[in-house]
Design a protein around this motif. Sequence first.
Motif, mmCIF file in Angstrom:
data_model
loop_
_atom_site.group_PDB
_atom_site.id
_atom_site.type_symbol
_atom_site.label_atom_id
_atom_site.label_comp_id
_atom_site.label_asym_id
_atom_site.label_seq_id
_atom_site.Cartn_x
_atom_site.Cartn_y
_atom_site.Cartn_z
ATOM 1 N N MET A 1 13.370 5.250 -4.488
ATOM 2 C CA MET A 1 12.080 5.878 -4.296
ATOM 3 C C MET A 1 11.088 4.874 -3.730
ATOM 4 S SD MET A 1 11.723 8.233 -7.689
ATOM 5 C CE MET A 1 10.678 9.425 -6.913
ATOM 6 N N LYS A 2 10.253 5.357 -2.878
ATOM 7 C CA LYS A 2 9.234 4.521 -2.255
ATOM 8 C C LYS A 2 7.878 4.890 -2.826
ATOM 9 C CE LYS A 2 12.057 4.231 1.891
ATOM 10 N NZ LYS A 2 12.677 3.011 1.506
ATOM 11 N N GLY A 3 6.914 3.997 -2.671
ATOM 12 C CA GLY A 3 5.592 4.311 -3.178
ATOM 13 C C GLY A 3 4.685 3.112 -3.314
ATOM 14 N N THR A 4 3.762 3.224 -4.256
ATOM 15 C CA THR A 4 2.723 2.228 -4.484
ATOM 16 C C THR A 4 2.847 1.735 -5.919
ATOM 17 O OG1 THR A 4 1.324 3.450 -2.947
ATOM 18 C CG2 THR A 4 0.216 1.888 -4.374
ATOM 19 N N TYR A 5 2.418 0.513 -6.157
ATOM 20 C CA TYR A 5 2.522 -0.032 -7.513
ATOM 21 C C TYR A 5 1.281 -0.841 -7.873
ATOM 22 C CZ TYR A 5 3.923 -4.320 -5.118
ATOM 23 O OH TYR A 5 3.947 -5.421 -4.298
ATOM 24 N N LEU A 6 1.102 -0.972 -9.172
ATOM 25 C CA LEU A 6 0.038 -1.783 -9.734
ATOM 26 C C LEU A 6 0.673 -2.749 -10.724
ATOM 27 C CD1 LEU A 6 -3.066 -2.279 -10.401
ATOM 28 C CD2 LEU A 6 -2.730 -0.626 -12.240
ATOM 29 N N GLY A 37 -0.011 -3.011 -4.628
ATOM 30 C CA GLY A 37 0.865 -3.198 -3.482
ATOM 31 C C GLY A 37 1.627 -1.926 -3.174
ATOM 32 N N SER A 38 2.424 -1.983 -2.116
ATOM 33 C CA SER A 38 3.236 -0.816 -1.766
ATOM 34 C C SER A 38 4.665 -1.253 -1.488
ATOM 35 C CB SER A 38 2.654 -0.082 -0.561
ATOM 36 O OG SER A 38 2.610 -0.935 0.558
ATOM 37 N N ALA A 76 3.653 -2.833 -15.272
ATOM 38 C CA ALA A 76 3.895 -2.491 -13.868
ATOM 39 C C ALA A 76 3.854 -0.974 -13.777
ATOM 40 C CB ALA A 76 5.244 -3.023 -13.405
ATOM 41 N N TRP A 77 2.997 -0.460 -12.925
ATOM 42 C CA TRP A 77 2.870 0.974 -12.691
ATOM 43 C C TRP A 77 3.538 1.278 -11.364
ATOM 44 C CZ3 TRP A 77 -2.236 3.638 -14.329
ATOM 45 C CH2 TRP A 77 -2.698 3.101 -15.531
ATOM 46 N N LEU A 85 -1.115 5.174 -0.598
ATOM 47 C CA LEU A 85 -2.170 5.091 -1.620
ATOM 48 C C LEU A 85 -2.696 3.676 -1.851
ATOM 49 C CD1 LEU A 85 -0.476 7.416 -4.275
ATOM 50 C CD2 LEU A 85 -2.272 8.035 -2.627
ATOM 51 N N GLU A 86 -2.017 2.661 -1.336
ATOM 52 C CA GLU A 86 -2.343 1.270 -1.669
ATOM 53 C C GLU A 86 -3.793 0.902 -1.368
ATOM 54 O OE1 GLU A 86 -0.960 -3.277 -0.484
ATOM 55 O OE2 GLU A 86 -0.027 -1.579 0.515
ATOM 56 N N ARG A 87 -4.237 1.105 -0.152
ATOM 57 C CA ARG A 87 -5.590 0.685 0.224
ATOM 58 C C ARG A 87 -6.652 1.463 -0.529
ATOM 59 N NH1 ARG A 87 -3.099 0.559 5.705
ATOM 60 N NH2 ARG A 87 -2.572 -1.623 6.005
ATOM 61 N N CYS A 88 -6.451 2.756 -0.670
ATOM 62 C CA CYS A 88 -7.420 3.577 -1.392
ATOM 63 C C CYS A 88 -7.511 3.138 -2.844
ATOM 64 C CB CYS A 88 -7.025 5.053 -1.295
ATOM 65 S SG CYS A 88 -8.154 6.152 -2.196
ATOM 66 N N TRP A 89 -6.357 2.929 -3.480
ATOM 67 C CA TRP A 89 -6.348 2.548 -4.892
ATOM 68 C C TRP A 89 -7.000 1.188 -5.096
ATOM 69 C CZ3 TRP A 89 -1.284 2.334 -8.285
ATOM 70 C CH2 TRP A 89 -1.618 2.483 -9.630
#
Length: 153
Positions: A1-6, A37-38, A76-77, A85-89
């Motif tokens: 799965m791809k996505g964004t993380y915190l 990050g993403s 880690a989220w 979502l990375e830049r917006c978050w």
Amino acid sequence: MKGTYLLILHLERELADWQVGRLGRFTFAPGYYLYVGSAFGSGGLAARLAHHERRHKPRPHWHIDYLRAQAALVEAWAVASLAPLERCWAGALATAPGLAMPARGFGASDSQLASHLLYSRRMPARQPLIEALLGCAELAGAPRLTIDIRTYS
């Protein structure tokens, strides 16, 4: 799965005049650091989080690798979504009360934002983090969102 993380990191002691790759030298106060990050490349979120879970890397690749060598990973989220979502978050968190930008340019090489790293003296509450994420998902038109929060001891 791809996505964004915190990533939420905890630094016990000050890092004075700490070199962060070619970005420069910074002083990091004790406290909590949030890094957004993403992971849209090969391996997706699983590979990227596995990379960040390892404290020491023989050759640091990203800015966060330099701080991660000294800071403990607290949470880690992982946000599974193809929406960017990375830049917006990171931008939404930059305006959140109680969070400050400790290092200009950190994690923002490919971004117009000043930084993707934020600082809090205390562990930040989850609610503002979730609200920022949900606001970004709504703006991006992300119909479905899965959040996996991992806690490390």
